[in-house]
Design a protein around this motif. Structure first.
Motif, PDB file in Angstrom:
ATOM      1  N   VAL A   1       0.837  -1.203   0.000  1.00 39.52           N
ATOM      2  CA  VAL A   1       0.000   0.000   0.000  1.00 39.52           C
ATOM      3  C   VAL A   1       0.873   1.254   0.000  1.00 39.52           C
ATOM      4  N   ASP A   2       1.885   1.277   0.840  1.00 38.47           N
ATOM      5  CA  ASP A   2       2.788   2.436   0.881  1.00 38.47           C
ATOM      6  C   ASP A   2       3.452   2.666  -0.472  1.00 38.47           C
ATOM      7  N   GLN A   3       3.842   1.572  -1.142  1.00 35.20           N
ATOM      8  CA  GLN A   3       4.460   1.691  -2.456  1.00 35.20           C
ATOM      9  C   GLN A   3       3.495   2.296  -3.473  1.00 35.20           C
ATOM     10  N   LEU A   4       2.264   1.845  -3.463  1.00 35.87           N
ATOM     11  CA  LEU A   4       1.273   2.369  -4.400  1.00 35.87           C
ATOM     12  C   LEU A   4       0.984   3.846  -4.127  1.00 35.87           C
ATOM     13  N   LEU A   5       0.946   4.229  -2.846  1.00 32.26           N
ATOM     14  CA  LEU A   5       0.729   5.632  -2.508  1.00 32.26           C
ATOM     15  C   LEU A   5       1.898   6.487  -2.979  1.00 32.26           C
ATOM     16  N   GLU A   6       3.112   5.968  -2.838  1.00 31.03           N
ATOM     17  CA  GLU A   6       4.287   6.696  -3.329  1.00 31.03           C
ATOM     18  C   GLU A   6       4.221   6.884  -4.841  1.00 31.03           C
ATOM     19  N   LEU A   7       3.602   5.935  -5.519  1.00 30.13           N
ATOM     20  CA  LEU A   7       3.450   6.026  -6.968  1.00 30.13           C
ATOM     21  C   LEU A   7       2.267   6.899  -7.373  1.00 30.13           C
ATOM     22  N   GLY A   8       1.580   7.465  -6.383  1.00 32.79           N
ATOM     23  CA  GLY A   8       0.486   8.386  -6.655  1.00 32.79           C
ATOM     24  C   GLY A   8      -0.831   7.729  -6.990  1.00 32.79           C
ATOM     25  N   ARG A   9      -1.001   6.470  -6.614  1.00 31.84           N
ATOM     26  CA  ARG A   9      -2.219   5.743  -6.954  1.00 31.84           C
ATOM     27  C   ARG A   9      -3.237   5.797  -5.822  1.00 31.84           C
ATOM     28  N   ASP A  10      -4.508   5.768  -6.193  1.00 31.11           N
ATOM     29  CA  ASP A  10      -5.592   5.667  -5.216  1.00 31.11           C
ATOM     30  C   ASP A  10      -5.792   4.202  -4.866  1.00 31.11           C
ATOM     31  N   VAL A  11      -5.996   3.942  -3.570  1.00 21.32           N
ATOM     32  CA  VAL A  11      -6.018   2.566  -3.083  1.00 21.32           C
ATOM     33  C   VAL A  11      -7.265   2.319  -2.237  1.00 21.32           C
ATOM     34  N   LYS A  12      -7.858   1.137  -2.427  1.00 19.31           N
ATOM     35  CA  LYS A  12      -8.865   0.616  -1.513  1.00 19.31           C
ATOM     36  C   LYS A  12      -8.240  -0.529  -0.743  1.00 19.31           C
ATOM     37  N   VAL A  13      -8.541  -0.620   0.547  1.00 20.01           N
ATOM     38  CA  VAL A  13      -8.062  -1.753   1.331  1.00 20.01           C
ATOM     39  C   VAL A  13      -9.251  -2.400   2.036  1.00 20.01           C
ATOM     40  N   ILE A  14      -9.284  -3.722   2.023  1.00 23.86           N
ATOM     41  CA  ILE A  14     -10.297  -4.467   2.771  1.00 23.86           C
ATOM     42  C   ILE A  14      -9.607  -5.094   3.971  1.00 23.86           C
ATOM     43  N   VAL A  15     -10.002  -4.685   5.163  1.00 27.55           N
ATOM     44  CA  VAL A  15      -9.371  -5.167   6.388  1.00 27.55           C
ATOM     45  C   VAL A  15     -10.446  -5.490   7.421  1.00 27.55           C
ATOM     46  N   ARG A  16     -10.138  -6.426   8.300  1.00 22.82           N
ATOM     47  CA  ARG A  16     -11.051  -6.708   9.405  1.00 22.82           C
ATOM     48  C   ARG A  16     -11.095  -5.516  10.353  1.00 22.82           C
ATOM     49  N   ALA A  17     -12.202  -5.372  11.060  1.00 24.14           N
ATOM     50  CA  ALA A  17     -12.354  -4.250  11.992  1.00 24.14           C
ATOM     51  C   ALA A  17     -11.290  -4.272  13.072  1.00 24.14           C
ATOM     52  N   SER A  18     -10.811  -5.468  13.421  1.00 26.68           N
ATOM     53  CA  SER A  18      -9.821  -5.603  14.475  1.00 26.68           C
ATOM     54  C   SER A  18      -8.384  -5.441  13.976  1.00 26.68           C
ATOM     55  N   SER A  19      -8.215  -5.241  12.675  1.00 21.55           N
ATOM     56  CA  SER A  19      -6.866  -5.172  12.111  1.00 21.55           C
ATOM     57  C   SER A  19      -6.153  -3.890  12.515  1.00 21.55           C
ATOM     58  N   SER A  20      -4.853  -4.006  12.620  1.00 24.95           N
ATOM     59  CA  SER A  20      -4.023  -2.833  12.917  1.00 24.95           C
ATOM     60  C   SER A  20      -3.486  -2.262  11.607  1.00 24.95           C
ATOM     61  N   ILE A  21      -3.850  -1.023  11.314  1.00 25.47           N
ATOM     62  CA  ILE A  21      -3.363  -0.376  10.096  1.00 25.47           C
ATOM     63  C   ILE A  21      -2.767   0.978  10.464  1.00 25.47           C
ATOM     64  N   PRO A  22      -1.885   1.504   9.622  1.00 27.31           N
ATOM     65  CA  PRO A  22      -1.270   2.797   9.927  1.00 27.31           C
ATOM     66  C   PRO A  22      -2.306   3.908  10.077  1.00 27.31           C
ATOM     67  N   GLN A  23      -2.143   4.727  11.084  1.00 29.51           N
ATOM     68  CA  GLN A  23      -3.075   5.832  11.315  1.00 29.51           C
ATOM     69  C   GLN A  23      -3.087   6.797  10.133  1.00 29.51           C
ATOM     70  N   SER A  24      -1.956   6.883   9.442  1.00 28.45           N
ATOM     71  CA  SER A  24      -1.847   7.814   8.315  1.00 28.45           C
ATOM     72  C   SER A  24      -2.819   7.475   7.192  1.00 28.45           C
ATOM     73  N   TRP A  25      -3.201   6.198   7.069  1.00 31.74           N
ATOM     74  CA  TRP A  25      -4.137   5.828   6.011  1.00 31.74           C
ATOM     75  C   TRP A  25      -5.487   6.494   6.228  1.00 31.74           C
ATOM     76  N   GLY A  26      -5.907   6.580   7.478  1.00 29.47           N
ATOM     77  CA  GLY A  26      -7.205   7.183   7.762  1.00 29.47           C
ATOM     78  C   GLY A  26      -7.258   8.666   7.451  1.00 29.47           C
ATOM     79  N   ASN A  27      -6.088   9.308   7.378  1.00 34.98           N
ATOM     80  CA  ASN A  27      -6.015  10.740   7.088  1.00 34.98           C
ATOM     81  C   ASN A  27      -5.599  11.014   5.647  1.00 34.98           C
ATOM     82  N   ASN A  28      -5.580   9.968   4.826  1.00 30.53           N
ATOM     83  CA  ASN A  28      -5.097  10.107   3.463  1.00 30.53           C
ATOM     84  C   ASN A  28      -6.271   9.954   2.498  1.00 30.53           C
ATOM     85  N   GLU A  29      -6.525  10.992   1.687  1.00 28.20           N
ATOM     86  CA  GLU A  29      -7.646  10.955   0.749  1.00 28.20           C
ATOM     87  C   GLU A  29      -7.450   9.915  -0.350  1.00 28.20           C
ATOM     88  N   GLN A  30      -6.221   9.438  -0.503  1.00 27.43           N
ATOM     89  CA  GLN A  30      -5.952   8.425  -1.524  1.00 27.43           C
ATOM     90  C   GLN A  30      -6.330   7.017  -1.064  1.00 27.43           C
TER      91      GLN A  30
END
Length: 241
Positions: free
Chosen positions: A17-46
């Motif tokens: 995901v970080d690589q795709l964001l660096e490449l300027g791509r918009d990303v969807k992620v499917i994760v469980r509610a209990s999953s740990s993901i970077p806080q920065s993703w929640g603040n990223n419009e991409q």
């Protein structure tokens, strides 16, 4: 167009995901509610975050998530615990691949969907005559029997090879086969091969997770690289490992 990443909360998925964001791509992620993901993703419009269990998702729900998608990358895997190895869902990876394919074909595809599946160098590409020693065949037969996740990886790639094939008008695919995964902080030089150049059982190489994420992201966005490896199962080794 967005890129859907499955298994985005895993060690390799996050790096992809970080690589795709660096490449300027918009990303969807499917994760469980209990999953740990970077806080920065929640603040990223991409980044669009979908909280769901992939193995409980219907074909219709997945089709809805693919409406604005151009590619799907799967870094799904089983947790290294007794429940993760032997509990349900035993066919997590294969069922997710099948779900994506069935969902996309249910829609009215306007362009071919790219699917990039992370797999393992211990899984042979049975489209090719890859040399495997008799001793490695015996070990793989044992692993296949005792470790359901390995069989899941094999069946996931076989679904793409046999059910989708090389010349499908609506779905294209590549299966990325790293060897022993290690953690590194930065992308380093790596080599790509159509088939393993060493035994994944008796003489394994090493592949850093960040290099896997780099290659998978590059496959999706670079048409020349995609055209070279689509319909194949490239093996990835760190150059100095």
């Amino acid at each position: 167009m967005k890129i859907l990443v499955l298994g985005a909360s895993g060690a390799t998925g996050k790096l992809l995901v970080d690589q795709l964001l660096e490449l300027g791509r918009d990303v969807k992620v499917i994760v469980r509610a209990s999953s740990s993901i970077p806080q920065s993703w929640g603040n990223n419009e991409q980044v669009e975050i979908i909280q769901s269990n992939i193995h409980e998702m219907t074909v219709g729900e997945m089709a809805n998530h693919l409406k604005d998608g151009s590619a799907v990358a799967s870094c799904l895997g089983h947790n290294l615990s007794l429940k993760g190895m032997y509990g349900e869902p035993k066919k997590l990876v294969k069922d997710a691949v099948r779900l994506v394919c069935e969902a996309y074909l249910k829609s009215t595809p306007l362009m071919p969907l790219k699917i990039v599946l992370m797999n393992t160098a211990g899984n042979s590409n049975r489209d090719l005559n890859e040399p495997v020693s008799s001793s490695q065949k015996m070990m793989l037969a044992l692993i296949r029997t005792l470790l359901p996740p390995h069989r899941d990886n094999e069946e996931a790639s076989d679904y793409l090879r046999l059910m989708i094939g090389q010349n499908h008008p609506s779905i294209q695919w590549a299966v990325v086969r790293p060897d022993t995964l290690i953690d590194e902080d930065k992308v380093s030089e790596y080599s790509l091969h159509a088939s393993p150049t060493r035994s994944a059982i008796f003489n394994p190489g090493k592949t850093s997770r960040i290099n896997v994420g780099h290659f998978m992201g590059s496959l999706i966005v670079e048409e020349k690289l995609w055209n070279k490896w689509k319909g194949q199962m490239p093996v990835l080794y760190n150059l100095n490992a």
